[in-house]
Design a protein around this motif. Structure first.
Motif, PDB file in Angstrom:
ATOM      1  N   VAL A  17       0.789  -1.144  -0.015  1.00 28.79           N
ATOM      2  CA  VAL A  17       0.119   0.301  -0.147  1.00 28.79           C
ATOM      3  C   VAL A  17       0.920   1.374  -0.080  1.00 28.79           C
ATOM      4  O   VAL A  17       0.793   2.287  -0.608  1.00 28.79           O
ATOM      5  CB  VAL A  17      -0.888   0.124   1.277  1.00 28.79           C
ATOM      6  CG1 VAL A  17      -1.652   1.422   1.293  1.00 28.79           C
ATOM      7  CG2 VAL A  17      -2.054  -1.062   1.191  1.00 28.79           C
ATOM      8  N   ARG A  21       0.962   4.130  -2.933  1.00 30.02           N
ATOM      9  CA  ARG A  21       0.894   5.427  -2.506  1.00 30.02           C
ATOM     10  C   ARG A  21       1.758   6.464  -2.893  1.00 30.02           C
ATOM     11  O   ARG A  21       1.438   7.515  -3.642  1.00 30.02           O
ATOM     12  CB  ARG A  21       0.469   5.374  -1.046  1.00 30.02           C
ATOM     13  CG  ARG A  21       0.031   6.891  -0.549  1.00 30.02           C
ATOM     14  CD  ARG A  21      -0.265   6.831   0.948  1.00 30.02           C
ATOM     15  NE  ARG A  21       0.777   6.584   1.873  1.00 30.02           N
ATOM     16  CZ  ARG A  21       1.688   7.275   2.217  1.00 30.02           C
ATOM     17  NH1 ARG A  21       1.864   8.454   1.587  1.00 30.02           N
ATOM     18  NH2 ARG A  21       2.782   6.853   2.946  1.00 30.02           N
ATOM     19  N   LEU A  31      -5.001  10.199   0.380  1.00 27.11           N
ATOM     20  CA  LEU A  31      -5.426   8.466   0.251  1.00 27.11           C
ATOM     21  C   LEU A  31      -6.544   8.240   1.081  1.00 27.11           C
ATOM     22  O   LEU A  31      -7.561   7.824   0.863  1.00 27.11           O
ATOM     23  CB  LEU A  31      -4.555   7.549   0.419  1.00 27.11           C
ATOM     24  CG  LEU A  31      -4.773   6.039  -0.111  1.00 27.11           C
ATOM     25  CD1 LEU A  31      -5.290   5.871  -1.195  1.00 27.11           C
ATOM     26  CD2 LEU A  31      -3.617   5.142   0.328  1.00 27.11           C
ATOM     27  N   VAL A  35     -10.551   7.044   0.158  1.00 27.96           N
ATOM     28  CA  VAL A  35     -11.172   5.836   0.631  1.00 27.96           C
ATOM     29  C   VAL A  35     -11.958   5.991   1.842  1.00 27.96           C
ATOM     30  O   VAL A  35     -12.641   4.962   2.279  1.00 27.96           O
ATOM     31  CB  VAL A  35     -10.097   4.763   1.094  1.00 27.96           C
ATOM     32  CG1 VAL A  35      -9.318   4.755  -0.396  1.00 27.96           C
ATOM     33  CG2 VAL A  35      -9.247   5.249   2.220  1.00 27.96           C
ATOM     34  N   LEU A  42      -4.731   4.361   8.196  1.00 29.19           N
ATOM     35  CA  LEU A  42      -3.808   4.083   7.095  1.00 29.19           C
ATOM     36  C   LEU A  42      -2.318   4.030   7.618  1.00 29.19           C
ATOM     37  O   LEU A  42      -1.522   2.965   6.880  1.00 29.19           O
ATOM     38  CB  LEU A  42      -3.816   5.128   5.912  1.00 29.19           C
ATOM     39  CG  LEU A  42      -5.010   5.184   5.033  1.00 29.19           C
ATOM     40  CD1 LEU A  42      -4.920   6.421   4.141  1.00 29.19           C
ATOM     41  CD2 LEU A  42      -5.544   4.059   4.448  1.00 29.19           C
ATOM     42  N   GLU A  46      -0.262   0.538   6.882  1.00 33.94           N
ATOM     43  CA  GLU A  46       1.188   0.393   6.224  1.00 33.94           C
ATOM     44  C   GLU A  46       2.302  -0.118   7.243  1.00 33.94           C
ATOM     45  O   GLU A  46       3.192  -0.597   6.618  1.00 33.94           O
ATOM     46  CB  GLU A  46       1.578   1.940   5.940  1.00 33.94           C
ATOM     47  CG  GLU A  46       0.446   2.337   4.469  1.00 33.94           C
ATOM     48  CD  GLU A  46       1.176   3.920   4.011  1.00 33.94           C
ATOM     49  OE1 GLU A  46       0.365   4.172   2.965  1.00 33.94           O
ATOM     50  OE2 GLU A  46       1.757   4.341   4.572  1.00 33.94           O
ATOM     51  N   LEU A  56     -12.460  -1.794   3.014  1.00 34.90           N
ATOM     52  CA  LEU A  56     -11.491  -0.599   2.811  1.00 34.90           C
ATOM     53  C   LEU A  56     -10.321  -1.147   1.923  1.00 34.90           C
ATOM     54  O   LEU A  56      -9.906  -0.617   1.136  1.00 34.90           O
ATOM     55  CB  LEU A  56     -10.854  -0.485   4.261  1.00 34.90           C
ATOM     56  CG  LEU A  56      -9.801   0.553   4.376  1.00 34.90           C
ATOM     57  CD1 LEU A  56     -10.192   1.944   3.702  1.00 34.90           C
ATOM     58  CD2 LEU A  56      -9.292   0.505   5.862  1.00 34.90           C
ATOM     59  N   LEU A  60      -9.104   0.730  -1.286  1.00 32.32           N
ATOM     60  CA  LEU A  60      -7.799   1.372  -1.413  1.00 32.32           C
ATOM     61  C   LEU A  60      -7.343   0.816  -2.845  1.00 32.32           C
ATOM     62  O   LEU A  60      -6.395   1.421  -3.584  1.00 32.32           O
ATOM     63  CB  LEU A  60      -6.938   0.540  -0.375  1.00 32.32           C
ATOM     64  CG  LEU A  60      -6.680   0.885   1.174  1.00 32.32           C
ATOM     65  CD1 LEU A  60      -6.262   0.153   1.967  1.00 32.32           C
ATOM     66  CD2 LEU A  60      -6.168   2.529   1.045  1.00 32.32           C
ATOM     67  N   LEU A  64      -5.784   3.307  -5.853  1.00 32.35           N
ATOM     68  CA  LEU A  64      -4.434   2.970  -5.992  1.00 32.35           C
ATOM     69  C   LEU A  64      -4.333   2.620  -7.658  1.00 32.35           C
ATOM     70  O   LEU A  64      -3.240   2.131  -8.166  1.00 32.35           O
ATOM     71  CB  LEU A  64      -3.750   2.319  -5.076  1.00 32.35           C
ATOM     72  CG  LEU A  64      -3.766   2.712  -3.668  1.00 32.35           C
ATOM     73  CD1 LEU A  64      -2.814   1.662  -2.874  1.00 32.35           C
ATOM     74  CD2 LEU A  64      -2.470   3.879  -3.747  1.00 32.35           C
TER      75      LEU A  64
END
Length: 494
Positions: A17, A21, A31, A35, A42, A46, A56, A60, A64
């Protein structure tokens, strides 16, 4: 253990992710807005510390410009991400905890050469730690796998319970007390075996079974009525009852040992009578291992282990069990209640030192070794209550601190202490292990005074230097075994 297995997947997901990103030039805020979640969530995702909901995860992937499958791919998106994941894994393990070093966050600002060096150092530390325990590695790995399997099933084997209770009942046990030697002999006879007691049993064997002539050889009792002979006889017949074949590996040998010990325990403390007894004592809020022991005429350790078999499945109660020596080393342990047992880099607990603040070890500070010791212990995983009984495997010197001294502990989380006698104890200690500052490091003033002025001669535990026993039955001297069988064979065989 499940969380440990899941952690690398979450780390890889998080790094994928973050990689996607940053490649798109998006901030966490941007981001998050796309979302519909906050940047703090987030950030946790990550860093592999939060598992995103499926909705979710889909959002995402859309934001992305990839498929969900791309986010869930098992490989890291690039070399830097792979190194970051390795560093995170290393810093979450027991080896790093024992070093008491500050955690290095593998952020984007950490230079690549530094990241590579840190990962390389951790890999070498792990390699050296594993090399230090390489001799018994096979046994430790097999022991660990068995312990985790038993933990997952509440240490309960229903198929063995059924067979054991049926057989001991058919042999004459009617409930309401200890299983007699006569009942054990009848059970063996039903399988075509005669129990014989001898004085010259091979030193490398606990029992010997002569399959050709239907004989089970046991050592002679040192004290009349000792429960140990009943257990040994039942373990010997258990191989036949459970359909065991000659073990093909050390892991299979250990698994068979667990199963025959369980069978013997289930015969000596039959399930129906034991569960009825335990449920009655729980209703009275008067559970006690010592009473359970006396009710069925077994040792304290056998009663404690039998409680681990039945408590979770029949009393809705998680618990833990420990046997440690006078030096604090863990000889045997079981836990399904989250008690944070010490473990080495392979996950093995055998031989690890238990915290000095735990009830199992604090009990050695008492001079009264005859009565139960009760204590609450606050740990990083929560508060636990424990009941400890002391014992000795040989003659005890006047001070009671012989090398054969040990303690047996049964403990439960705080919420379940209400069912046990001894719950009203005022004794309470705080343990922060595996933090070395808890009980492993000496006081600073003493270390400064003596570190450069002391040179002890260490007591070597010789077993750690020995090779793992080999052969179909590890540790048994075949020459001695066959000579014994030939010596005791019926005369007509000659």
């Amino acid at each position: 253990m499940a969380s440990d297995d899941a952690a690398p997947d979450l780390l890889t997901l998080g790094r994928r992710v973050r990689h996607l990103r940053t490649r798109r030039g998006l901030t966490l805020d941007a981001l998050g807005s796309a979302v519909g979640c906050g940047p703090s969530l987030l950030s946790l995702i990550e860093n592999g510390r939060r598992e995103p909901r499926l909705s979710l995860l889909r959002a995402l992937a859309d934001a992305l410009g990839v498929d969900v499958a791309d986010l869930l791919a098992p490989e890291a998106p690039d070399r830097r991400s792979a190194l970051e994941i390795e560093l995170e894994r290393a810093q979450r393990g027991p080896l790093f905890d024992a070093l008491a070093l500050p955690v290095v966050k593998p952020s984007q600002r950490l230079p690549m050469p530094v990241l590579e060096q840190l990962v390389g150092l951790h890999a070498e530390l792990t390699r050296r730690e594993k090399a230090a325990i390489a001799t018994p590695e096979e046994a430790r790995r097999a022991n660990t796998e068995l312990r985790l399997e038993r933990q997952a099933r509440g240490n309960y084997f229903p198929e063995i319970e059924v067979v054991a209770e049926q057989m001991i009942t058919q042999a004459g046990y009617v409930g309401g007390g200890a299983v007699t030697h006569r009942s054990v002999a009848r059970l063996a006879q039903s399988l075509g075996f005669e129990i014989l007691y001898v004085t010259d049993l091979p030193r490398s064997a606990r029992t010997v079974t002569d399959l050709k002539h239907g004989r089970i050889y046991l050592p002679q009792a040192s004290t009349p009525g000792g429960h140990g002979l009943r257990s040994l006889a039942l373990q010997a017949v258990a191989h036949r009852v459970l359909g065991h074949e000659r073990p093909r590996s050390y892991a299979e040998f250990l698994r068979q040992r667990v199963e025959i010990t369980y069978f013997a325990s289930a015969c000596l403390v039959p399930r129906t009578a034991a569960v009825d007894y335990l449920r009655a004592r729980k209703r009275e809020r008067d559970l006690a291992v010592e009473d359970f022991r006396d009710a069925f005429g077994v040792t304290h350790e056998a009663a404690a282990m039998r409680l681990t078999n039945l408590a979770t499945s029949h009393l809705d109660m998680p618990l833990h069990f420990l046997r440690i020596g006078a030096d604090g080393a863990l000889f045997r342990g079981y836990s399904n209640d989250g008690m944070p047992f010490p473990q080495d880099v392979t996950g093995a607990i055998e031989g690890q030192l238990v915290c000095r603040k735990w009830a199992a070890r604090a009990a050695f500070e008492r001079r009264d070794r005859a009565t139960e010791y009760y204590q609450y212990t606050d740990t990083p995983a929560g508060t636990y209550w424990g009941s400890v009984q002391m014992g000795a495997s040989g003659p005890v010197p006047p001070d009671g601190f012989g090398s054969g001294a040990f303690s047996i502990t049964v403990g439960v989380p705080y919420a379940h202490a209400k069912w046990f006698r001894g719950r009203d104890t005022r004794l309470r200690r705080v343990s922060t292990c595996p933090d070395p500052a808890c009980c492993q490091l000496p006081p600073a003033d003493l270390a400064e005074r003596w570190a450069a002025s002391s040179w002890p001669s260490a007591r070597i535990h010789q077993q750690v230097l020995t090779a793992l026993p080999r052969g179909a039955f590890p540790g048994v001297d075949d020459a001695e075994l066959y000579a014994f069988l030939d010596r005791h064979a019926p005369l007509e065989d000659g």
